[in-house]
Write a protein that holds these residues in place. Structure first.
Motif, short mmCIF file in Angstrom:
data_model
loop_
_atom_site.label_atom_id
_atom_site.label_comp_id
_atom_site.label_asym_id
_atom_site.label_seq_id
_atom_site.Cartn_x
_atom_site.Cartn_y
_atom_site.Cartn_z
N SER A 59 -13.55 -13.03 2.22
CA SER A 59 -14.05 -12.66 3.54
C SER A 59 -14.72 -11.30 3.48
CB SER A 59 -12.90 -12.64 4.56
OG SER A 59 -11.92 -11.69 4.19
N ARG A 66 -13.81 -5.61 15.33
CA ARG A 66 -13.58 -5.95 13.93
C ARG A 66 -14.16 -7.35 13.73
NH1 ARG A 66 -8.02 -6.84 13.44
NH2 ARG A 66 -7.63 -4.60 13.32
N ASN A 116 -15.80 -5.66 -4.88
CA ASN A 116 -14.38 -5.40 -4.60
C ASN A 116 -13.76 -4.36 -5.54
OD1 ASN A 116 -13.93 -7.20 -2.35
ND2 ASN A 116 -14.07 -8.90 -3.82
N THR A 155 -15.41 -8.07 6.07
CA THR A 155 -15.07 -7.49 7.37
C THR A 155 -15.86 -6.22 7.60
OG1 THR A 155 -12.81 -8.39 7.33
CG2 THR A 155 -13.20 -6.48 8.76
N GLU A 187 -9.22 -3.26 5.65
CA GLU A 187 -9.99 -4.38 5.10
C GLU A 187 -11.49 -4.21 5.27
OE1 GLU A 187 -8.64 -6.82 3.29
OE2 GLU A 187 -6.79 -5.68 3.54
N GLU A 233 -8.11 0.74 9.39
CA GLU A 233 -8.85 -0.50 9.12
C GLU A 233 -9.06 -0.66 7.62
OE1 GLU A 233 -9.68 -2.91 11.09
OE2 GLU A 233 -9.13 -2.01 13.02
N THR A 261 -15.18 -10.44 11.06
CA THR A 261 -14.91 -10.98 9.73
C THR A 261 -15.71 -12.25 9.53
OG1 THR A 261 -12.67 -10.07 9.73
CG2 THR A 261 -13.12 -11.84 8.17
N ARG A 286 -15.33 -3.13 4.99
CA ARG A 286 -16.21 -2.73 3.90
C ARG A 286 -17.49 -2.07 4.42
NH1 ARG A 286 -12.13 -3.30 1.99
NH2 ARG A 286 -11.44 -4.69 0.33
#
Length: 307
Positions: free
Chosen positions: A78, A264, A43, A80, A128, A126, A266, A130
């Protein structure tokens, strides 16, 4: 600073025309640089540029590294990722009088150009995500190298925001007499050809396969999957995601145009959430219908195998 390895390719490495003839121009050089995960952590936003003092540097870009696997497994975080296919490009120039097969990404009869021009903007929103999976049929260059350059230019902004992992589609693989699975009846790739691979992120193990190559028991691709799955630690990666271009169902509202949506996905703990979004206006596509289409397709395939 991280040093890269450099490679390129020539027309002799392509599988057929026009990639070996008028469609070929020197592609330049591909650079591969590995940043050790322990130096990035989880992160964390990583800022980067590419280049050298001799040739100059690109503009700055950045991405956020993946979440901590243990936190995702426990449901405290989470993960995503996005899934899309059949992208095409805004460039509708036809490089050959005969279309198809030699049509770049702007196939007007299915509005690929219009949808492609909208996709980049939706992907940039988008925040969120990764990771992104582009599951086949990328630029529709069909052996025309210049179209790959335009495709890269069009999608540079979103594709530099997260790792982009691609799978082979018919427009990157199908070429007569190259060992594809279509009995030498398709030249959709214009002489291009590719290979499968695997990787992992958070609690998900991804297998990117080639729907255009044989996958029967004993085939190289079948053996590749068997050997890969034997090495997967299902305690660390309980989720398996397979990227395969010829899917059972896709995120679309149009039975002809299979490119006007993206997914998407998650993952958190033992839960996977899937949202299908339209590239036309960003509305959510009915996920129940997508699942039903997939179930119906699986039942049809099972019935066909039993015949």
């Amino acid at each position: 600073m991280v040093l890269s390895t450099v490679r390129s390719y020539d027309r002799g490495m392509m599988c057929g025309e026009p990639a070996t003839t008028f469609g070929f121009i020197h592609p330049g050089y591909m650079h591969t640089a590995v940043i050790p995960g322990r130096e990035i952590g989880y992160n964390r936003r990583v800022h980067y540029r590419v280049g050298s003092p001799e040739v100059g540097w690109s503009g700055a870009a950045s991405f956020v590294s993946g979440p901590e696997p243990a936190a995702v497994a426990q449901g405290r975080a989470s993960f995503t990722f996005l899934v899309f296919n059949d992208v095409g490009q805004e460039n509708a120039v036809v490089f050959n009088d005969i279309c198809p097969p030699y049509c770049p990404g702007g196939w007007a009869w299915v509005n690929y150009t219009a949808n492609s021009s909208k996709l980049a903007g939706h992907l940039l929103q988008e925040g969120e995500a990764r990771l992104a999976l582009l599951v086949g049929d990328l630029s529709y260059a069909n052996g025309v190298q210049a179209d790959w350059d335009y495709f890269g230019h069009q999608f540079q902004a979103p594709f530099s925001r997260w790792p982009l992992m691609v799978a082979t589609g018919n427009h990157e693989r199908d070429q007569p007499f190259t060992g594809d699975a279509l009995n030498d009846k398709s030249s959709d790739s214009g002489g291009e050809c590719n290979v499968p691979y695997t990787y992992s992120m958070a609690t998900v193990h991804f297998i990117m396969l080639d729907s255009e190559s044989p996958s029967h028991r004993g085939s190289p691709q079948h053996n590749f999957v068997v050997q890969d799955l034997a090495k997967v630690d299902r305690a660390r990666h309980p989720w398996l995601v397979v990227g395969l271009h010829r899917m059972m169902a896709g995120p679309t509202t149009d039975p002809i145009n299979d490119q006007n949506g993206y997914l998407r996905v998650t993952v958190s703990g033992g839960r996977l959430t899937l949202v299908s979004l339209s590239t036309d206006d960003g509305h959510v596509i009915d996920g129940v219908q997508i699942v039903k289409k997939a179930a119906d397709a699986a039942a049809t395939a099972k019935k066909y195998r039993q015949q």
